[in-house]
Structures are given as structure tokens and as C-alpha cells.
Design an enzyme around this catalytic site. Structure first.
Site, PDB file in Angstrom:
ATOM      1  CB  CYS A  37      -0.520   3.491   0.438  1.00  0.00           C
ATOM      2  SG  CYS A  37      -2.055   3.763  -0.492  1.00  0.00           S
TER       3      CYS A  37
ATOM      4  CG  HIS B 299      -0.631  -1.046  -1.114  1.00  0.00           C
ATOM      5  ND1 HIS B 299      -0.520  -0.886   0.250  1.00  0.00           N
ATOM      6  CD2 HIS B 299      -1.551  -0.134  -1.521  1.00  0.00           C
ATOM      7  CE1 HIS B 299      -1.339   0.066   0.662  1.00  0.00           C
ATOM      8  NE2 HIS B 299      -1.966   0.539  -0.397  1.00  0.00           N
TER       9      HIS B 299
ATOM     10  CD  GLU C 222       2.125  -3.137   1.331  1.00  0.00           C
ATOM     11  OE1 GLU C 222       1.107  -2.526   1.688  1.00  0.00           O
ATOM     12  OE2 GLU C 222       2.949  -2.669   0.512  1.00  0.00           O
TER      13      GLU C 222
END
Length: 315
Positions: free
Chosen positions: A153, A246, A248
Site C-alpha cells: 500500500c 491489502h 493481508e
């Protein structure tokens, strides 16, 4: 070069700092982790991964990343890095002192892999970020002390800007949702096992553009989205990956962001392709976790383990 070796075992755990909150959280999810005290009794050369966590909610981000890193048969030793030039406002000082070490301390060491997270400074010019000078030192250090680095990001935008002069542009509306994404180089090991389309969570107010990246010979756009734009960029043969989204994120992260900002910002819309039937009351439909696990395990296997000499961090 001989890759890092480990004795065959059915499961290799993550090696984490003693008493890290993520340990108990992940144990409840049946993820095999061990703290430093137990790990010292094993005669294994673990892969050393350092995480520079710039996100405000440190424990949440720690847990999200460790969860994904657990999806590998290799033993990983996880370290957390912090900046001397910035004091987090949302994490207790005691947590930072117990589990994080300054870059000035870690800079003498070498690591097999590194992850640099996003940061809540996205709309600011890079040079106006209070810790920008230290970030530049870390970026440069990683190229000589880390085998492969994931920039996520804001860190992806910052790394592209620092190394290659790629600018970022403000968006009229927040890029917010779970967007269909296409692997443009499916033959790369990072995409081994991927489908023709995967979904990537996005939550950002700025973007980088293909028109600036394509002319740079050292950069390769390896994943793209019709709606959310450039998604993944690779450089130096996989020693660096710049990921604009993202993967994650936990299932409820966008929900928390949406409810937090609703009514407080004028650019917040319902996250796209996220809620069941676009109804927040029905909860999220998780469509990205399988590919997230696959990407992180591919990175660890093909770009860290396969590329790291056994004595890389020992000398």
C-alpha cells in the site's frame, strides 16, 4: 547458492517474540507458533523475516501478517522493526518496547525477507512525512541486507517513488473494496497455483499509474485491475514486490473501516464486492483469503527460501 536448510518435519512453526499477543490469537486458530524460549532448543536455521509495521493498530497488523506467514512448511523467525523518528499514538509504549527494535539496532543484521506495511500518511507528499528521511535509509538498506522485500500500500507507493521517481495521484473517491485482479505474468512463481482472476482488497485515496511505470525498464507490472488499476509491480527479478492493496486484511477489516468513517468523511462509499448482497448487516463475503495465503507462501518459497544462501544471515 545453497538455500537455507531445515530438517524435515511435518510442520514448521513460526518463531515469535515471547508473549507477543498474536501468539495466543493464532493458537486459537490452530496455527502452530512457538515463542523464542522454545525455539532456541531446536537446531534449525530459520528464515529471518523482519516486519516494519507502520499501521496504527499494531497488534491487528501483526496478527494479520503472521497468520499469512504461517502457511509454509518452513520455520520463520519474525522480528518487528520500529522507527526512531516516529512514536505511534495508538499502541502502548510497553508493547513497542517489548516487541519492536529500532532500525538503528537492526541495521547491522541481515534478513531473508522483509515486509513494509502501509501507513496513515497517504495523502501527504512523501517529503512532508515526518519519518521520510528514515524511510529512505531503510529502503536503501533493504537492498543490501534483505533477500526479498514486500512493499504494501503506502509503502509500495513510497518505494516506487524513492527508487524510480513514480508519482502518486489523488483519487476523487476512495478506492475501497475487493476488486477482481488479473495476473499479467502468470508464469511467475509468485502466481503459481493462481486462478486467471483473483481478488485484492483495496483501501486507499491515491494511486500510481501505468503510464509512469511502463517506461521504466526495471519495473514490471505483474497484476492489474480494470477498476482499481495497478495492483502489483515487480523489480530486480523478485527482490522487490510493490503491492498496492491489502491481501493481508482479515475478513472484518474493511467493515471496521467503513463503520469508523461513515458520516465522518465525504468520500466514503460502501466497499465494492465486499458485503453479501451489498448489505452491511449480512456481513462480508470473503473472496481473497485463499490467494492471499498462496501469494505469501509463494513469496517465502520461491523468492526468499530458494534465493537465500544458507549462511546469508550468519556471517
Amino acid at each position: 547458492m545453497e538455500a537455507a536448510k531445515a530438517r524435515p518435519q511435518e510442520n514448521m512453526p513460526l518463531r515469535l517474540p515471547d508473549r507477543l499477543p498474536a501468539i495466543e490469537i493464532l493458537k486459537r486458530e490452530n496455527i502452530f507458533v512457538m515463542d523464542d524460549s522454545r525455539a532456541h532448543t531446536q537446531d534449525i536455521r530459520p528464515l529471518r523475516i523482519v516486519i516494519l509495521n507502520l499501521m496504527p493498530l499494531k497488534v491487528t497488523t501483526e496478527t494479520d501478517l503472521v497468520r499469512l506467514l504461517s502457511n509454509t512448511p518452513l520455520q520463520l523467525e519474525i522480528s518487528f522493526m520500529k522507527l526512531r523518528s516516529h512514536t505511534p499514538k495508538n499502541t502502548p509504549v510497553e508493547h513497542m518496547m517489548m516487541f519492536y527494535r529500532d532500525f538503528d539496532v537492526l541495521r547491522q543484521e541481515k534478513f531473508d525477507g522483509m515486509i513494509i506495511t502501509g501507513a496513515p500518511v497517504e495523502t501527504m507528499p512523501f517529503e512532508q512525512v515526518e519519518y521520510w528521511e528514515e524511510m529512505k535509509d531503510i529502503f536503501n538498506w533493504a537492498r543490501t541486507h534483505v533477500t526479498s522485500t514486500l512493499y504494501i500500500c503506502w509503502a509500495a507507493q513510497a518505494g516506487l517513488y524513492h527508487f524510480y521517481g513514480i508519482p502518486k495521484y489523488p483519487l476523487e473517491r476512495k478506492m475501497f473494496g475487493i476488486f477482481p485482479t488479473i495476473p499479467l505474468s502468470p508464469e511467475l512463481p509468485i502466481f503459481r497455483g493462481f486462478d486467471d482472476v483473483f481478488r485484492m482488497p483495496q483501501s486507499r485515496h491515491t494511486e500510481v499509474l501505468r503510464k509512469d511505470i511502463d517506461p521504466v525498464r526495471e519495473l514490471q507490472i505483474i497484476a492489474d485491475s480494470v477498476e482499481s488499476g495497478v495492483s502489483m509491480v515487480m523489480s530486480r527479478g523478485g527482490h522487490e514486490f510493490f503491492i498496492t492493496g491489502h491481501l493481508e486484511y482479515a475478513p472484518d477489516t474493511l467493515d471496521k473501516e467503513y463503520r469508523r468513517d461513515l458520516g465522518k468523511r465525504n468520500d466514503v462509499e460502501l466497499p465494492k464486492y465486499y458485503y453479501r448482497d451489498d448489505d452491511p448487516e449480512l456481513g462480508p463475503l470473503v473472496t481473497w483469503r485463499a490467494h492471499a495465503n498462496l501469494l505469501f507462501s509463494n513469496w517465502i518459497n520461491y523468492y526468499v527460501y530458494q534465493e537465500t544462501p544458507y549462511d546469508w544471515v550468519m556471517g
